[in-house]
Every structure is written in structure tokens, then in C-alpha cells.
Design a protein around this motif. Structure first.
Motif, PDB file in Angstrom:
ATOM      1  N   GLY A 190       0.818  -1.198   0.000  1.00  0.00           N
ATOM      2  CA  GLY A 190       0.000   0.000   0.000  1.00  0.00           C
ATOM      3  C   GLY A 190       0.853   1.249   0.000  1.00  0.00           C
ATOM      4  N   THR A 191       0.198   2.382   0.217  1.00  0.00           N
ATOM      5  CA  THR A 191       0.872   3.676   0.251  1.00  0.00           C
ATOM      6  C   THR A 191       1.075   4.109   1.696  1.00  0.00           C
ATOM      7  OG1 THR A 191      -0.178   4.318  -1.832  1.00  0.00           O
ATOM      8  CG2 THR A 191       0.719   6.088  -0.462  1.00  0.00           C
ATOM      9  N   GLU A 192       2.311   4.441   2.043  1.00  0.00           N
ATOM     10  CA  GLU A 192       2.592   4.930   3.387  1.00  0.00           C
ATOM     11  C   GLU A 192       1.932   6.293   3.588  1.00  0.00           C
ATOM     12  OE1 GLU A 192       4.239   3.568   5.959  1.00  0.00           O
ATOM     13  OE2 GLU A 192       4.620   1.697   4.866  1.00  0.00           O
ATOM     14  N   ILE A 193       1.287   6.445   4.736  1.00  0.00           N
ATOM     15  CA  ILE A 193       0.613   7.707   5.047  1.00  0.00           C
ATOM     16  C   ILE A 193       0.929   8.112   6.482  1.00  0.00           C
ATOM     17  CG2 ILE A 193      -1.278   7.424   3.403  1.00  0.00           C
ATOM     18  CD1 ILE A 193      -3.014   6.407   5.716  1.00  0.00           C
ATOM     19  N   VAL A 227      -0.895   2.668   6.537  1.00  0.00           N
ATOM     20  CA  VAL A 227      -0.822   2.208   5.154  1.00  0.00           C
ATOM     21  C   VAL A 227      -2.212   2.291   4.543  1.00  0.00           C
ATOM     22  CG1 VAL A 227      -0.251   0.305   3.610  1.00  0.00           C
ATOM     23  CG2 VAL A 227       1.071   0.624   5.710  1.00  0.00           C
ATOM     24  N   ASP A 228      -2.308   3.014   3.437  1.00  0.00           N
ATOM     25  CA  ASP A 228      -3.543   3.094   2.653  1.00  0.00           C
ATOM     26  C   ASP A 228      -3.436   2.065   1.542  1.00  0.00           C
ATOM     27  OD1 ASP A 228      -5.708   3.714   1.053  1.00  0.00           O
ATOM     28  OD2 ASP A 228      -5.429   5.879   1.205  1.00  0.00           O
ATOM     29  N   GLY A 233      -5.605   1.424  -0.760  1.00  0.00           N
ATOM     30  CA  GLY A 233      -6.333   1.769  -1.974  1.00  0.00           C
ATOM     31  C   GLY A 233      -7.754   1.241  -1.939  1.00  0.00           C
TER      32      GLY A 233
END
Length: 301
Positions: free
Chosen positions: A3-6, A18-19, A21
Motif C-alpha cells: 500500500g501507500t505509506e501515510i 498504510v492506505d 487503496g
């Protein structure tokens, strides 16, 4: 699943997460003690077609630099996290300690979830029994055991950290908590539990973090005891592992479920570490909650 670190703002800083999506309704995934957001990767892989799963690192865990100075901050952060994500009435999912975290957040009103999913993380003791259990967590004997079993608070070199991660992956098949988990997932969760500090790495959480969150106050309204469920009004699903921490207390969990409408008990064949060892089955339970939420909103409109 990667995922994308946020980073998400809370009262005194930011927490990491972690997003994964996906689109649609928000689902917040909250790990248990000693784990981190990466533990939800395989569950999220099954959920992204139905919703938008986001996992967070609790204070003192994963890649968070924020630590707890009291017993309630980690679950009160959930209200700030949901606000930062601009979600209205998300589904909250919590494993182990995270199960109490989402329960407490709902009970305190810091967030109004559409539904709760509590995964092998129920609180079934009365207040006095719970107080005694939390006091044990603050003893020197428990601290020594946590350091020996899980290396909580261990300050390691780069080489030591890498060797430890490799060892955990190699031993996962014979580890009663991780047996059945995907080896690459064990690697990612173990790796994420080390936070870079200067030239070295610290295994999170530290024993001090465990002590802080276990210093519960007996007179507080929202308390980690069975009466907390009296404050829960939203739909609630309890997932119990047949070889988990609460396997012998199924009847008590059933009584919690039978005490109010909109609650259900789901059994699953697993040890305690359900999100990593039975991700597809757990994702199916969560997806069902998401679908029910969408159907209820549609009827209201």
C-alpha cells in the motif's frame, strides 16, 4: 499487497499507516499488541474490491515515533484518524488489543462506526479481575518475559535486525502464532516492527509502552472490562479463533452477542493471529459488514 505509506494527524503529532487503496466505504484496520499495520496486508488484498481499507500503526508500534504516556491515548487516536481520513461512519476492525481499541473508541463516542469487527480481542472480565490482570503487565517478571519472547525494546544493529527478521521467517512454520502465515508477510511485519533510531534499530513496542497502556484507572467510564459492551449501540461482530486466546470462553462471548440485537459471533479455525493466518476468511466477514452498511444507507435514502 503493498500500500501507500501515510501519516495521520492526532492530538500531539502524527501516526503512521498504510492506505491499501480501493474505493467505497472506509474500513479502518487496527492491529494488536506487538504487531503493526503490515499485518493487515493480505486481508486488505481481499477487501480492495469492496471498500477502502486503511491500516494504522498504534502508538509505540511499527513506524510510529509517538508513544503512549497514558492508557487511553492509543484508542482515542482513532477519532482523530477517522476525521483525518474524512470518513463518516466507517467500519472499524480490531485484532487482539486492537479489538479493545475500536470498542473503546466507539464506547467513548470519539467515533461513530457503522459497525465493529472484533477479532480475537474481546474483554470478558469484570473490573476487579481486569485490574488485576493489567497490574501483572506492569511487573518486572512480565517485562523480562516480553523481552525474552518478543524482544520488545531491543536495540539492534542493522545486521542484528536483518538476521532476526530472517530467523523469524524461517521459524514461522513452527511458531504457534504465525504458522500458516505467508512467509513474505511475516518478513514485512517483523521488519516494520523495527524503528530506525540514529545508527541502530529499536524493536517496537518497548516494555515501557506496554506499561503505559496497562496503567488503567478503576473509576473511568470506558474501561477494559465486559461492561464496556453496554455502551456499544452499533452492529458488532466478534470473530473467535478456535485455538486463540478466548477459545475456552466462547460461552461468555456468546452472552455478549446475545445481549443486544445486531450482534453476531463467528468462529474461525485459527490460532490467535487471524489476520495473518486466515486473511481470506476474515476479509469475507468484513466485506459482509461493508455490504450491510451500504444496503442500510441505501434504504435510508
Amino acid at each position: 499487497m503493498i500500500g501507500t505509506e501515510i501519516e495521520l494527524p492526532v492530538s500531539d503529532g502524527v501516526v503512521s499507516g498504510v492506505d491499501f487503496g480501493g474505493r467505497g466505504e472506509g474500513v479502518l484496520l487496527v492491529h494488536g499488541s506487538g504487531h503493526n499495520a503490515a499485518a493487515w496486508a493480505d486481508v486488505a488484498a481481499h477487501l480492495v474490491r469492496d471498500c477502502r481499507p486503511v491500516a494504522v500503526d498504534l502508538r509505540g508500534h511499527g513506524q510510529n515515533r509517538l508513544v503512549s504516556t497514558g492508557p487511553e491515548q492509543y484508542w482515542r487516536d482513532i477519532g482523530s484518524i477517522v476525521t483525518a481520513l474524512s470518513w463518516n461512519h466507517p467500519v472499524l476492525v480490531g485484532h487482539s488489543t486492537g479489538g479493545y481499541a475500536v470498542t473503546a473508541a466507539a464506547a467513548a463516542g470519539v467515533v461513530e462506526p457503522a459497525a465493529l469487527c472484533i477479532v480475537d480481542g474481546v474483554v470478558l472480565d469484570d473490573r476487579n479481575t481486569s485490574l488485576a490482570g493489567h497490574a501483572v503487565l506492569r511487573t518486572a517478571e512480565t517485562a523480562d518475559r516480553l523481552r525474552a519472547m518478543f524482544r520488545y525494546g531491543w536495540n539492534a544493529t542493522e545486521e542484528q535486525m536483518r538476521t532476526h527478521v530472517e530467523q523469524c521467517v524461517q521459524e514461522a512454520g513452527g511458531d504457534w502464532l504465525n504458522a500458516g502465515a505467508r512467509p513474505a508477510l511475516v518478513e514485512e511485519v517483523t521488519r516494520r516492527s523495527f524503528l530506525r533510531r540514529g545508527h541502530g534499530w529499536t524493536r517496537q513496542p518497548t516494555v515501557e509502552e506496554i506499561v503505559a497502556v496497562s496503567a488503567v484507572e478503576p473509576g473511568t467510564a470506558v474501561f477494559p472490562s465486559i461492561d464496556v459492551y453496554d455502551r456499544i449501540t452499533c452492529p458488532m461482530t466478534i470473530v473467535l479463533a478456535d485455538q486463540g486466546f478466548y477459545a475456552s470462553r466462547c460461552d461468555e462471548a456468546r452472552a455478549v452477542v446475545d445481549a443486544a440485537p445486531g450482534r453476531r459471533l463467528v468462529g474461525i479455525s485459527s490460532h490467535h493471529n487471524v489476520p495473518m493466518t486466515r486473511p481470506a476468511e476474515l476479509a469475507a466477514v468484513i466485506a459482509d459488514l461493508v455490504r450491510n452498511r451500504s444496503e442500510n444507507i441505501g434504504q435510508e435514502r
